[in-house]
Design an enzyme around this catalytic site. Sequence first.
Site, short mmCIF file in Angstrom:
data_model
loop_
_atom_site.label_atom_id
_atom_site.label_comp_id
_atom_site.label_asym_id
_atom_site.label_seq_id
_atom_site.Cartn_x
_atom_site.Cartn_y
_atom_site.Cartn_z
N LYS A 53 8.92 -7.06 5.30
CA LYS A 53 7.71 -6.68 5.88
C LYS A 53 6.95 -7.67 6.69
O LYS A 53 6.35 -7.69 7.77
CB LYS A 53 6.77 -5.65 5.05
CG LYS A 53 7.57 -4.44 4.66
CD LYS A 53 7.09 -3.56 3.45
CE LYS A 53 7.91 -2.55 3.19
NZ LYS A 53 7.38 -1.61 2.02
N GLN A 97 2.72 -2.15 -2.21
CA GLN A 97 4.06 -1.89 -2.71
C GLN A 97 4.12 -1.03 -3.95
O GLN A 97 3.58 -1.43 -4.72
CB GLN A 97 4.86 -3.21 -2.64
CG GLN A 97 6.31 -3.21 -2.86
CD GLN A 97 6.97 -2.33 -1.58
OE1 GLN A 97 6.44 -2.60 -0.31
NE2 GLN A 97 8.08 -1.87 -1.59
N ASP A 120 0.89 3.46 4.88
CA ASP A 120 2.32 4.09 4.38
C ASP A 120 2.35 5.80 4.37
O ASP A 120 3.21 6.37 4.05
CB ASP A 120 2.06 3.80 2.78
CG ASP A 120 3.00 2.61 2.64
OD1 ASP A 120 4.12 2.54 3.21
OD2 ASP A 120 2.70 1.77 1.55
N1 GUN Z 1 8.45 1.36 -2.29
C1 GUN Z 1 9.63 1.83 -1.76
N2 GUN Z 1 9.35 2.28 -0.63
C2 GUN Z 1 8.17 1.86 -0.06
C3 GUN Z 1 7.28 2.39 1.01
O1 GUN Z 1 7.72 2.61 2.01
N3 GUN Z 1 5.84 1.68 0.92
C4 GUN Z 1 5.45 1.25 -0.34
N4 GUN Z 1 4.18 0.81 -0.33
N5 GUN Z 1 6.10 0.98 -1.21
C5 GUN Z 1 7.33 1.48 -1.27
#
Ligand code: GUN
Length: 292
Positions: A53, A97, A120
Amino acid sequence: MSAKIIDGKEIALSIHQEVRTEAEQLRTQGITPGLATVLVGDDPASRSYVKAKRKACEEDGIQSFHYPLPAETSQADLLTLIAELGADPKVHGILVQLPLPSHIQENAVIQAIPPHKDVDGFHPENLGRLGIKGEEALFAPCTPAGVLELLKRAEVQVSGARAVVLGRSKIVGLPAALLLLRNDATVTVCHSRTKDLPAVTREADILIAAIGRANFVNGEMVKPGAAVIDVGVNRVEDASRKRGYRLVGDCDFEEVSQVAGCLTPVPGGVGPMTIAMLMKNTVRAARAQASN
Ligand code: GUN
C-alpha cells in the site's frame, strides 16, 4: 479452459493512472493527498500488504505516513494516535491494518476513525450508508469496490443478476453484498451455517468467493457461464517455491475455469484492485476535505 480470465493487474494499472492524474491536479491546488497506515504487530501477511500500500502511495503521488507499532501497544495508545491523525490536516485517509492483536477491540478502533477519513469504509456510518439506497456512502470498502469494478470492466451485467456471496466478513462479504444490492442484483449471502451450499451457489450468475479456504469452490458448485470473482488469498505449502508456499484462491482454478464464463485468477485478480481502490478512496478523501 472456457472461462475468460479477468486481468485484475491490467485494470488496476488503469485505475492507478487515473489516481496519478487526480493527485497531480490536487497538487496544483497546493494539496498533496496523504494516507496514514497503522500496523500493530508483525504479522508477515499484514506487513507485506501495508508495504504494498505504501509503495502504491509513492507511485501514485500520495504522501504516506507510516506508524508501525509493537504488538503489545495498548488500545488507549492506539486510540490516541488515531485522534491525532484525525486532527492532522495533512492526513486525508487513515488505514489501520486488520486483524489487530486480540487485546484490542477492533470495532472500537474503527469507530474512532473519523468517517470522512475512513478510506477503508469500515466505519459503521459508511457501511450503513452503503446499505441504504439513495444515501451517498463516503467510501466503499476497497476489496468489494474492486470486485464491482472488475465486474463492470468485464462487462458483466449486475442489475437483475442473481448474485451469491460466500462469506459475511465486514472486510469483504457483507459490503460486497451491499454493493451488489445497491447495483440491483438479487443477493444471497452464504456462510458456515448455510445448508446445501452447492445448490445455492449453482443458482448464481455472479459468484463471489470470500471464505478464505483454499480451492473450496469446485466446478460442480458453479453455474455454467457464471462470472466468478475469487477473493481468497490462501497460502499452501509448495516445496518447489523458494519461499516454501504459493498463493491460491478460494476456487479450484482448473475446475472452475472449465465451467465459468469469466473468472479472476489468484494472484493477479482482486488483489491488485484492493490497493488501486484504496488509492482512489484516498484522493477522493483529499478532494472532499479540500473543498470543505
Ligand atoms: N486486512 C485485510 N484486508 C484489509 C483491508 O482492506 N483493510 C484493512 N485495514 N485491513 C485489512
